[in-house]
Motif scaffolding. Structure first.
Motif, PDB file in Angstrom:
ATOM      1  N   UNK A 182       0.722  -1.263   0.071  1.00 37.84           N
ATOM      2  CA  UNK A 182       0.288  -0.031  -0.263  1.00 37.84           C
ATOM      3  C   UNK A 182       0.995   1.297  -0.237  1.00 37.84           C
ATOM      4  N   UNK A 183       2.302   1.374   0.330  1.00 39.81           N
ATOM      5  CA  UNK A 183       2.494   2.533   1.227  1.00 39.81           C
ATOM      6  C   UNK A 183       3.776   2.362   0.327  1.00 39.81           C
ATOM      7  N   UNK A 184       4.704   1.040  -0.362  1.00 37.57           N
ATOM      8  CA  UNK A 184       5.881   1.186   0.029  1.00 37.57           C
ATOM      9  C   UNK A 184       6.886   1.306   1.317  1.00 37.57           C
ATOM     10  N   UNK A 245      -7.223   2.672   2.560  1.00 37.84           N
ATOM     11  CA  UNK A 245      -6.604   2.839   2.035  1.00 37.84           C
ATOM     12  C   UNK A 245      -6.693   1.913   0.799  1.00 37.84           C
ATOM     13  N   UNK A 246      -7.694   0.972   1.342  1.00 36.87           N
ATOM     14  CA  UNK A 246      -7.160  -0.604   0.309  1.00 36.87           C
ATOM     15  C   UNK A 246      -6.622  -1.456   2.023  1.00 36.87           C
ATOM     16  N   UNK A 247      -6.533  -2.707   0.831  1.00 31.26           N
ATOM     17  CA  UNK A 247      -6.231  -3.670   2.766  1.00 31.26           C
ATOM     18  C   UNK A 247      -5.438  -5.314   1.253  1.00 31.26           C
ATOM     19  N   UNK A 248      -4.809  -6.004   2.445  1.00 32.21           N
ATOM     20  CA  UNK A 248      -4.799  -7.230   1.773  1.00 32.21           C
ATOM     21  C   UNK A 248      -5.294  -8.782   1.631  1.00 32.21           C
ATOM     22  N   UNK A 308     -14.815  -4.964  -1.005  1.00 26.36           N
ATOM     23  CA  UNK A 308     -13.576  -4.615  -0.386  1.00 26.36           C
ATOM     24  C   UNK A 308     -12.522  -3.771  -1.390  1.00 26.36           C
ATOM     25  N   UNK A 309     -12.334  -2.805  -1.473  1.00 26.52           N
ATOM     26  CA  UNK A 309     -11.064  -2.511  -2.044  1.00 26.52           C
ATOM     27  C   UNK A 309      -9.782  -3.207  -1.636  1.00 26.52           C
ATOM     28  N   UNK A 310      -9.472  -3.789  -2.660  1.00 26.42           N
ATOM     29  CA  UNK A 310      -8.091  -4.764  -1.995  1.00 26.42           C
ATOM     30  C   UNK A 310      -6.951  -4.434  -2.649  1.00 26.42           C
TER      31      UNK A 310
END
Length: 340
Positions: A182-184, A245-248, A308-310
């Motif tokens: 997500x963020x680096x 933000x999204x997720x795994x 869900x935002x994945x």
């Protein structure tokens, strides 16, 4: 006469020992919730007429044991737990290739996972990562509800969060890998340093944080959403969050350990684990993962992953031994050094 008697005695002895060998239990290490381990054990024993020895361990512990015993394995099957650790074991040649008769019935994400493993691990369920908070504790503390990953680093939640330790918990390693995607990597580790100030405990098992939140022992638990659903359905005052933000997500897997002395029985278990009947044991144990078999019924409480935002989870990278070892070493150095 003596010679015939000796041959007969030898035959009886051979048959006795052969029978004893066949009665040895199938040894399985289980990486899902204890309730599901028990339910699956009983269901397979009824289905097969076999005796099964099943022990529940965290995913990292299972991988460590299989590595340690690679020259003389005591384990036949590894059932459950996050797929990236199964992929790592496959890449280290610790697992045996097997194509189940049910493999043609599994959903595309499970087919892709099977191909990625070189046929050494089969996807049996999927579940999205998230967190859950205890609404009664939140109200009592007069705090704002968290909706995003970055909300969790607020000083308001100091000492009020639990998360798994990625060295033992596959759930927590999925969290680490998710944040990086997500963020680096550098920003993710900066984030985890800030989050560490709010974490009261790093648990061995990945489902433990939401169970603690359900009992009112912590405000927020980071875990897979289906584990939180199970607690909520049991009456816990949990609110389940898919981070903004999204997720795994995880793909839980089943694998046969290379060098098993019970190959045929292990294959029978894998077939059962991939069958609609075997996958129904999840719902029977009040678990809410999404089953991989297209003919299996979806548990009523299973989160709708399509809503869900994945992230496009990179199983190949985060399932590699080198990347996993490097990231765990960085976590131990920069975030949470292991206790001596």
């Amino acid at each position: 006469m003596f010679r015939l008697g000796a041959i007969a005695l030898g035959l009886v002895t051979t048959l006795a020992f052969g029978s004893q060998a066949r009665s040895e239990p199938l040894n399985i290490l289980c990486g899902v919730d204890e309730a599901w381990c028990v339910t699956m054990k009983r269901a397979f024993e009824r289905h097969s007429g076999l005796t099964v020895s099943m022990q529940r361990k965290s995913t990292g512990e299972i991988l460590d044991q299989i590595r340690l015993e690679k020259n003389n394995p005591s384990v036949d099957v590894w059932w459950g737990g996050t797929g990236d650790t199964h992929l790592q074991a496959a890449s280290e040649n610790l697992l045996e290739a097997y194509t189940s008769k049910h493999e043609t019935d599994v959903l595309p994400w499970a087919q892709n996972f099977f191909d990625m493993s070189g046929g050494r691990a089969a996807g049996i369920y999927a579940g999205a990562l998230g967190f859950a908070y205890n609404s009664e504790l939140l109200k009592k503390a007069n705090l704002a509800a968290p909706n995003c990953w970055k909300d969790l680093i607020s000083e308001a939640y100091r000492g009020k969060i639990q998360s798994g330790n990625p060295n033992s918990s596959g759930t927590a390693f999925t969290t680490l890998a998710t944040l990086i995607q997500l963020f680096g990597e550098d920003e993710a580790f900066t984030y985890m340093k800030a989050l560490d100030r709010n974490i009261a405990d790093y648990t061995k098992a990945g489902s433990a944080p939401v169970k603690a939140a359900a009992r009112g022992e912590t405000l927020i638990g980071i875990s897979f959403m289906h584990d939180a659903v199970t607690q909520k359905e049991a009456g816990a005052p949990l609110v389940i969050v898919a981070p903004c933000e999204g997720t795994g997500y995880e793909i839980g897997a089943v694998s046969i350990v290379l060098g098993t002395k019970n190959r045929d029985l292990a294959r029978r278990f894998v077939d059962f684990a991939l069958s609609p009947e075997g996958q129904a044991t999840g719902a029977q144990a009040d678990q809410n993962q999404v089953p991989s078999n297209s003919k299996a019924s979806l548990p009523p409480g299973a989160p709708d992953i399509s809503l869900i935002k994945m992230v496009d989870y990179d199983f190949a990278t985060f399932g590699s031994p080198e990347e996993r070892s490097r990231l765990l070493a960085r976590f131990d150095t920069e975030i949470h050094p292991p206790t001596q």
